[in-house]
Design a protein around this motif. Structure first.
Motif, PDB file in Angstrom:
ATOM      1  N   TYR A 103       0.850  -1.188   0.000  1.00 35.09           N
ATOM      2  CA  TYR A 103       0.000   0.000   0.000  1.00 35.09           C
ATOM      3  C   TYR A 103       0.884   1.236   0.000  1.00 35.09           C
ATOM      4  O   TYR A 103       1.837   1.326   0.781  1.00 35.09           O
ATOM      5  CB  TYR A 103      -0.907   0.022   1.239  1.00 35.09           C
ATOM      6  CG  TYR A 103      -2.121  -0.877   1.097  1.00 35.09           C
ATOM      7  CD1 TYR A 103      -3.315  -0.393   0.555  1.00 35.09           C
ATOM      8  CD2 TYR A 103      -2.072  -2.200   1.517  1.00 35.09           C
ATOM      9  CE1 TYR A 103      -4.430  -1.205   0.432  1.00 35.09           C
ATOM     10  CE2 TYR A 103      -3.181  -3.026   1.394  1.00 35.09           C
ATOM     11  CZ  TYR A 103      -4.357  -2.531   0.853  1.00 35.09           C
ATOM     12  OH  TYR A 103      -5.462  -3.353   0.732  1.00 35.09           O
ATOM     13  N   VAL A 104       0.589   2.175  -0.895  1.00 33.26           N
ATOM     14  CA  VAL A 104       1.342   3.425  -0.934  1.00 33.26           C
ATOM     15  C   VAL A 104       0.364   4.592  -0.901  1.00 33.26           C
ATOM     16  O   VAL A 104      -0.813   4.450  -1.265  1.00 33.26           O
ATOM     17  CB  VAL A 104       2.232   3.530  -2.197  1.00 33.26           C
ATOM     18  CG1 VAL A 104       3.259   2.408  -2.232  1.00 33.26           C
ATOM     19  CG2 VAL A 104       1.401   3.514  -3.461  1.00 33.26           C
ATOM     20  N   THR A 105       0.865   5.726  -0.466  1.00 33.59           N
ATOM     21  CA  THR A 105       0.067   6.959  -0.504  1.00 33.59           C
ATOM     22  C   THR A 105       0.846   8.022  -1.264  1.00 33.59           C
ATOM     23  O   THR A 105       2.054   7.906  -1.470  1.00 33.59           O
ATOM     24  CB  THR A 105      -0.269   7.465   0.917  1.00 33.59           C
ATOM     25  OG1 THR A 105       0.951   7.732   1.612  1.00 33.59           O
ATOM     26  CG2 THR A 105      -1.093   6.425   1.673  1.00 33.59           C
ATOM     27  N   ILE A 106       0.118   9.073  -1.654  1.00 30.48           N
ATOM     28  CA  ILE A 106       0.731  10.137  -2.453  1.00 30.48           C
ATOM     29  C   ILE A 106       0.217  11.480  -1.947  1.00 30.48           C
ATOM     30  O   ILE A 106      -0.946  11.612  -1.541  1.00 30.48           O
ATOM     31  CB  ILE A 106       0.401   9.930  -3.948  1.00 30.48           C
ATOM     32  CG1 ILE A 106       1.292  10.791  -4.839  1.00 30.48           C
ATOM     33  CG2 ILE A 106      -1.071  10.176  -4.234  1.00 30.48           C
ATOM     34  CD1 ILE A 106       1.179  10.426  -6.322  1.00 30.48           C
ATOM     35  N   THR A 107       1.087  12.471  -1.955  1.00 27.73           N
ATOM     36  CA  THR A 107       0.723  13.814  -1.511  1.00 27.73           C
ATOM     37  C   THR A 107       0.887  14.769  -2.690  1.00 27.73           C
ATOM     38  O   THR A 107       1.822  14.624  -3.489  1.00 27.73           O
ATOM     39  CB  THR A 107       1.604  14.258  -0.332  1.00 27.73           C
ATOM     40  OG1 THR A 107       1.381  13.375   0.772  1.00 27.73           O
ATOM     41  CG2 THR A 107       1.272  15.681   0.106  1.00 27.73           C
ATOM     42  N   GLY A 108      -0.019  15.731  -2.783  1.00 28.15           N
ATOM     43  CA  GLY A 108       0.024  16.636  -3.925  1.00 28.15           C
ATOM     44  C   GLY A 108      -0.185  18.081  -3.569  1.00 28.15           C
ATOM     45  O   GLY A 108      -0.836  18.407  -2.571  1.00 28.15           O
ATOM     46  N   TYR A 155       4.558  20.514  -0.012  1.00 28.08           N
ATOM     47  CA  TYR A 155       5.291  20.264   1.229  1.00 28.08           C
ATOM     48  C   TYR A 155       4.672  20.988   2.426  1.00 28.08           C
ATOM     49  O   TYR A 155       4.499  20.389   3.496  1.00 28.08           O
ATOM     50  CB  TYR A 155       6.755  20.670   1.060  1.00 28.08           C
ATOM     51  CG  TYR A 155       7.497  19.656   0.220  1.00 28.08           C
ATOM     52  CD1 TYR A 155       7.967  18.472   0.787  1.00 28.08           C
ATOM     53  CD2 TYR A 155       7.692  19.866  -1.140  1.00 28.08           C
ATOM     54  CE1 TYR A 155       8.624  17.526   0.016  1.00 28.08           C
ATOM     55  CE2 TYR A 155       8.348  18.926  -1.921  1.00 28.08           C
ATOM     56  CZ  TYR A 155       8.812  17.754  -1.345  1.00 28.08           C
ATOM     57  OH  TYR A 155       9.450  16.806  -2.095  1.00 28.08           O
ATOM     58  N   ALA A 156       4.307  22.266   2.234  1.00 28.73           N
ATOM     59  CA  ALA A 156       3.771  23.025   3.368  1.00 28.73           C
ATOM     60  C   ALA A 156       2.336  22.616   3.695  1.00 28.73           C
ATOM     61  O   ALA A 156       1.957  22.516   4.861  1.00 28.73           O
ATOM     62  CB  ALA A 156       3.841  24.526   3.061  1.00 28.73           C
ATOM     63  N   GLY A 157       1.540  22.384   2.648  1.00 24.80           N
ATOM     64  CA  GLY A 157       0.135  22.068   2.891  1.00 24.80           C
ATOM     65  C   GLY A 157      -0.157  20.587   2.985  1.00 24.80           C
ATOM     66  O   GLY A 157      -1.224  20.185   3.455  1.00 24.80           O
ATOM     67  N   GLY A 158       0.767  19.725   2.493  1.00 18.99           N
ATOM     68  CA  GLY A 158       0.507  18.293   2.475  1.00 18.99           C
ATOM     69  C   GLY A 158       1.433  17.498   3.357  1.00 18.99           C
ATOM     70  O   GLY A 158       1.024  16.888   4.341  1.00 18.99           O
ATOM     71  N   LYS A 159       2.731  17.505   3.056  1.00 20.54           N
ATOM     72  CA  LYS A 159       3.706  16.696   3.795  1.00 20.54           C
ATOM     73  C   LYS A 159       3.761  17.089   5.268  1.00 20.54           C
ATOM     74  O   LYS A 159       3.840  16.236   6.154  1.00 20.54           O
ATOM     75  CB  LYS A 159       5.092  16.867   3.170  1.00 20.54           C
ATOM     76  CG  LYS A 159       5.236  16.305   1.759  1.00 20.54           C
ATOM     77  CD  LYS A 159       5.400  14.812   1.761  1.00 20.54           C
ATOM     78  CE  LYS A 159       5.763  14.306   0.360  1.00 20.54           C
ATOM     79  NZ  LYS A 159       5.895  12.832   0.343  1.00 20.54           N
ATOM     80  N   SER A 160       3.725  18.401   5.525  1.00 19.03           N
ATOM     81  CA  SER A 160       3.854  18.873   6.910  1.00 19.03           C
ATOM     82  C   SER A 160       2.625  18.573   7.751  1.00 19.03           C
ATOM     83  O   SER A 160       2.667  18.706   8.970  1.00 19.03           O
ATOM     84  CB  SER A 160       4.128  20.385   6.912  1.00 19.03           C
ATOM     85  OG  SER A 160       3.000  21.089   6.407  1.00 19.03           O
ATOM     86  N   LYS A 161       1.554  18.168   7.089  1.00 15.73           N
ATOM     87  CA  LYS A 161       0.299  17.917   7.821  1.00 15.73           C
ATOM     88  C   LYS A 161      -0.090  16.441   7.813  1.00 15.73           C
ATOM     89  O   LYS A 161      -1.256  16.093   7.914  1.00 15.73           O
ATOM     90  CB  LYS A 161      -0.822  18.765   7.223  1.00 15.73           C
ATOM     91  CG  LYS A 161      -0.573  20.265   7.425  1.00 15.73           C
ATOM     92  CD  LYS A 161      -1.726  21.093   6.910  1.00 15.73           C
ATOM     93  CE  LYS A 161      -1.456  22.574   7.133  1.00 15.73           C
ATOM     94  NZ  LYS A 161      -2.555  23.429   6.633  1.00 15.73           N
ATOM     95  N   GLY A 162       0.907  15.570   7.625  1.00 14.81           N
ATOM     96  CA  GLY A 162       0.648  14.147   7.795  1.00 14.81           C
ATOM     97  C   GLY A 162       0.658  13.306   6.545  1.00 14.81           C
ATOM     98  O   GLY A 162       0.393  12.107   6.594  1.00 14.81           O
ATOM     99  N   ARG A 163       0.939  13.879   5.386  1.00 18.62           N
ATOM    100  CA  ARG A 163       1.007  13.161   4.104  1.00 18.62           C
ATOM    101  C   ARG A 163      -0.377  12.656   3.674  1.00 18.62           C
ATOM    102  O   ARG A 163      -1.358  12.828   4.367  1.00 18.62           O
ATOM    103  CB  ARG A 163       2.008  12.003   4.153  1.00 18.62           C
ATOM    104  CG  ARG A 163       3.445  12.438   4.441  1.00 18.62           C
ATOM    105  CD  ARG A 163       4.392  11.247   4.401  1.00 18.62           C
ATOM    106  NE  ARG A 163       5.774  11.670   4.579  1.00 18.62           N
ATOM    107  CZ  ARG A 163       6.353  11.852   5.758  1.00 18.62           C
ATOM    108  NH1 ARG A 163       5.670  11.610   6.861  1.00 18.62           N
ATOM    109  NH2 ARG A 163       7.610  12.255   5.827  1.00 18.62           N
TER     110      ARG A 163
END
Length: 554
Positions: A509-514, A538-546
């Motif tokens: 299982y993989v997830t993706i952030t955009g 990165y600021a709106g997606g990765k930093s908030k839990g992916r």
């Protein structure tokens, strides 16, 4: 529906023409000198047989005899001669019974109506003088317009397409021949009234030589077109045209050098299966060209397996390909193999509704053209493969970074011209390094390929998916705002994360952030559009839990 409309039209035309003709005979009779009439009919038939074919349209100088007969014997006599001449040429010479009946109905209507109008406005029969010229012109114009109107509509309801390409040329040439035919008809009628029958017959003879001269001029024009066609094909070999443009050019060139009612190009794949890649002119509402042919299957498969041209002058008599229903709509066919380095790469099929259309010269010119076309097609395919490799990421089969940069600039410039937005989504696989460390780089590659596939399956055909670098992907979405692009990004995120990717090491299982941004609302240049979409990632997606999608906020 098309077949029914054609049937109704045919019955109506034949019925009206027959009724008018019988009624005219009953009311007026013919009242002619049969000896002179038969001489005129013989000349009309000869002129019809040395006419010029424009695909489904035939031109000849026989109207000269028709106008002369009209001036001598009147409306019914002229209509009888023209109907007899065209039906003899079509039914007896060309073996087309249905077309003969249709032509008979058409000529009956055109020449009877034109003659009656001539009489109605005060034209006289048996008088040849300058005072009658305006009436004679009215007769010629009305018969010409009626003939061409009925013929145009007849071809239209029959679903024939390519004749339209020849229509303007044939009509202009016919109008040009009337410049000769009208004064010649007046002269012949004058000779009939003023001189002996023998002198009259001798005066008719030059028409045959004039007709041959017209035919020779047409043949010279055709020969010139064929030379130009070969030149165009040779020039095309050295071009860098796309395959679709090459196919269009081949069809265009073929239609310039031989009479064509329909045509198709098939190309073979690595398994030898021939697939339809280009076709024109097939009749609407009837069974079309077959999409694929296996080896030795049908006329296409036979041509490819034998590596030889198949030329059939009369499809009604040749029984080899009776199972192919679409061939029942045509009278002649030539199928020529496309060869490169001795191997068959496809074939070109040219069809015509008439029989005996493709003579040896026509077959030879088709073969010359397909030989040149084969090289052009092969070059186009190679150029496409080389070009695609240079702009495609070899692992994911998405576009590479270099193509992405060019495409983004192009879409920004187009957005400036059209005042429409263009959006960009930047994606990054979550924890991809962990996947590589846990399962190995080969499994990591499988994951990247599957993620790329899922992204491509969830965007529009004109959207551009590129591998931006490593585990990062970019999607250019023309004509969409950031909010509209966000919905597509969410769909992709859900598609990637909702089901596992099957690998040799098990399901993963993989997830993706955009991150999403658009031009010109949230960025005023290509560089800032990339930067802002990346910042949202990165600021709106990765930093908030992916496993999230975020829109850049100014």
């Amino acid at each position: 529906m098309g077949k029914y409309r054609e049937l109704v039209f045919n019955i109506t035309l034949i019925t009206i023409g027959s009724i008018l003709f019988v009624w005219a005979l009953y009311r007026c009779g013919i009242g002619i000198d049969w000896r002179v009439f038969l001489i005129l009919l013989a000349f009309a038939i000869i002129l019809d047989n040395i006419g010029i074919m424009y695909t489904d349209i035939k031109l000849s100088l026989s109207p000269t005899i028709g106008i002369t007969t009209f001036l001598i014997f009147g409306t019914v006599g002229a209509a009888t001669l023209m109907v007899s001449s065209v039906m003899f040429d079509t039914i007896v010479v060309r073996k087309k019974i249905k077309n003969g009946l249709l032509n008979g109905g058409m000529f009956s209507i055109a020449y009877l109506v034109a003659g009656w109008f001539y009489e109605f406005i005060g034209g006289k029969i048996g008088i040849v003088s300058f005072s009658q010229v305006k009436y004679i012109l009215s007769y010629v114009i009305i018969s010409f317009l009626l003939n061409n109107f009925i013929l145009y509509y007849a071809l239209k309801v029959q679903g024939k397409i390519l004749f339209k390409e020849y229509w303007n040329e044939s009509v202009l040439l016919e109008l040009g021949t009337y410049i000769v035919m009208i004064p010649v008809s007046l002269l012949l009628a004058y000779i009939y009234f003023k001189h002996s029958l023998l002198f009259f017959v001798l005066s008719l003879t030059p028409l045959i030589f004039i007709a041959y001269a017209f035919r020779m001029i047409r043949d010279l024009i055709k020969a010139n077109k064929r030379l130009n066609a070969i030149y165009e094909m040779v020039k095309m070999i050295n071009s860098k045209l796309e395959l679709e443009q090459i196919l269009d050019t081949i069809i265009e060139v073929i239609s310039q050098v031989v009479s064509v009612s329909a045509a198709a190009i098939y190309l073979t794949d690595s398994n030898g299966v021939a697939a339809l890649v280009k076709s024109i002119g097939n009749r609407e509402g009837e069974e079309g060209f077959k999409e694929n042919y296996f080896k030795d299957e049908g006329i296409i498969g036979k041509c490819i397996s034998s590596n030889k041209t198949i030329a059939i002058k009369d499809l009604k008599q040749d029984k080899r390909f009776l199972k192919e229903q679409f061939l029942n709509n045509y009278g002649s066919v030539v199928v020529a193999p496309l060869r490169f380095s001795g191997s068959v790469i496809g074939c070109l099929m040219v069809l015509h509704v008439e029989t005996n259309v493709f003579d040896e010269d026509s077959v030879k010119i088709i073969e010359i053209i397909v030989d040149q076309a084969s090289v052009a097609i092969t070059n186009a395919k190679r150029y496409y493969e080389v070009t695609k490799k240079s702009i495609t990421d070899p692992l994911t089969k998405t576009y590479n970074r270099r193509y992405f940069n060019d495409a983004l600039m192009e879409n920004i410039m187009r957005a400036d011209e059209t005042s429409e937005p263009v959006s960009l989504i930047m994606f990054d696989l979550d924890n991809f390094k962990l996947i590589n460390d846990t399962y190995g780089h080969l499994v990591g590659d499988e994951v990247l390929k599957e993620v790329a596939k899922r992204i491509k399956n969830n965007v529009r055909s004109d959207d551009i998916v590129a591998r931006f670098g490593g585990e990062e992907f970019a999607v250019i979405l023309p004509k969409l705002t950031a909010e509209q692009a966000y919905m597509i990004a969410e769909r992709i995120r859900n598609e990637v994360s909702s089901r596992p990717i099957r690998t040799d090491k098990g399901d993963i299982y993989v997830t993706i952030t955009g991150g999403v941004a658009d031009y010109p609302e949230k960025a005023d240049s290509a560089e800032k559009l990339i930067s802002h979409a990346d910042r949202a990632l990165y600021a709106g997606g990765k930093s908030k839990g992916r496993n999230k999608i975020a829109i850049y906020e100014v």
